[in-house]
Design an enzyme around this catalytic site. Structure first.
Site, short mmCIF file in Angstrom:
data_model
loop_
_atom_site.label_atom_id
_atom_site.label_comp_id
_atom_site.label_asym_id
_atom_site.label_seq_id
_atom_site.Cartn_x
_atom_site.Cartn_y
_atom_site.Cartn_z
N CYS A 98 0.83 -1.21 0.00
CA CYS A 98 0.00 0.00 0.00
C CYS A 98 0.87 1.26 0.00
CB CYS A 98 -0.91 0.01 1.22
SG CYS A 98 -2.21 -1.23 1.19
N CYS A 179 -4.17 0.53 -2.74
CA CYS A 179 -4.62 0.83 -1.39
C CYS A 179 -3.74 1.92 -0.79
CB CYS A 179 -4.57 -0.43 -0.52
SG CYS A 179 -2.98 -1.29 -0.52
#
Length: 284
Positions: A98, A179
């Site tokens: 992420c 993300c």
């Protein structure tokens, strides 16, 4: 007499070419055929990736190739649908960290420089599939089981282009994984910096999940000498921001990223804007 024969021959050749291009307009859209030695390149890149780039991964490179080959060969060069590649992608599940996802449109060269220098971004080309197939061309043939090494259609020639279909699925998978804080690099020196028909505009943007993406950080970059057509407050980028807001994304936007300008100036230090930047750094 010789001059007359030459004129007649040229006329017949011109008429022949005219009828060929009239009857077969797709010839105008053809490009080079399948990249020579494509199997050795793809399989070799796969082994390189799982040995040197991501040595913790365990994939069967020969199986990945077989799945890819089955999706493409024995198919018309304009009849390879996206879902033909599902088995291959099922064989290469991959997760990405992420806060490091980098998307781009019309900024490819700068994007790669930015990712290489910062060491904090993860691009589609950093995934196994992106690494294996980057910059390659391929297409099959209707009646034969092999690849067509003579001529392959361009992306714009048909909806189910074999190269486009693979990259469309790869782009969708990459965006679905995104993300944390993600970055989008756009070119403010062209009209429609955010193009709804681009891979980012038509595939990746629709695949982003606002529940797992914290911020979409838009960075607008310009050619060193302009033109300065679009920005965070002007042009199609405003449309992008509106779409993000409607879909519940939080966002930031900047069109004066110093790192991006420095990267451009390293490659073009004699540009006037680069001299201005250097003088400013000296005086501060």
């Amino acid at each position: 007499m010789t001059s007359l024969k030459t004129s007649v021959s040229f006329l017949l050749l011109s008429i022949t070419v005219f009828f060929i291009l009239t009857l077969y307009p797709n010839l105008l859209k053809a490009q080079f055929g399948t990249t020579p030695n494509i199997k050795h390149i793809v399989v070799g890149r796969c082994y390189s990736y799982i040995t040197l780039v991501q040595p913790n991964l365990r994939y069967d490179c020969e199986e990945i190739w077989q799945q890819f080959e089955e999706a493409v060969v024995r198919q018309s060069s304009c009849n390879v649908m996206v879902d033909y590649h599902h088995q291959m992608f099922d064989a290469v599940p991959q997760s990405c960290p992420c806060d490091r996802f980098l998307f781009w449109s019309k900024t490819r060269k700068l994007m790669h420089s930015y990712a290489a220098v910062s060491h904090q971004f993860w691009t589609l080309e950093d995934t196994l599939v992106g690494y294996m197939f980057n910059d390659l061309i391929w297409c099959g043939q209707d009646e034969e089981s092999g690849f067509d090494f003579g001529s392959c259609p361009q992306w714009s020639a048909c909806n189910n282009n074999p190269v486009y279909s693979l990259w469309r699925q790869a782009s969708q998978n990459f965006a679905e994984m995104a993300c944390g804080n993600i970055t989008v690099l756009l070119n403010g020196s062209i009209e429609s910096a955010f193009n709804k028909k681009s891979m980012f505009g038509s595939v990746e943007l629709d695949s982003l999940n606002p529940h797992i993406v914290d911020y979409v950080n838009i960075k607008v970059v310009f050619n060193l000498d302009g033109p300065f057509l679009e920005s965070c407050h002007q042009g199609s980028i405003v449309d992008l921001i509106q779409i993000l807001q409607l879909r519940g994304f939080r966002w930031t936007c900047t069109d004066s990223d110093q790192t991006l300008m420095i990267l451009q100036c390293i490659q073009n230090p004699q540009r006037c804007s680069c001299q201005t930047c250097a003088n400013h750094q000296i005086h501060t």
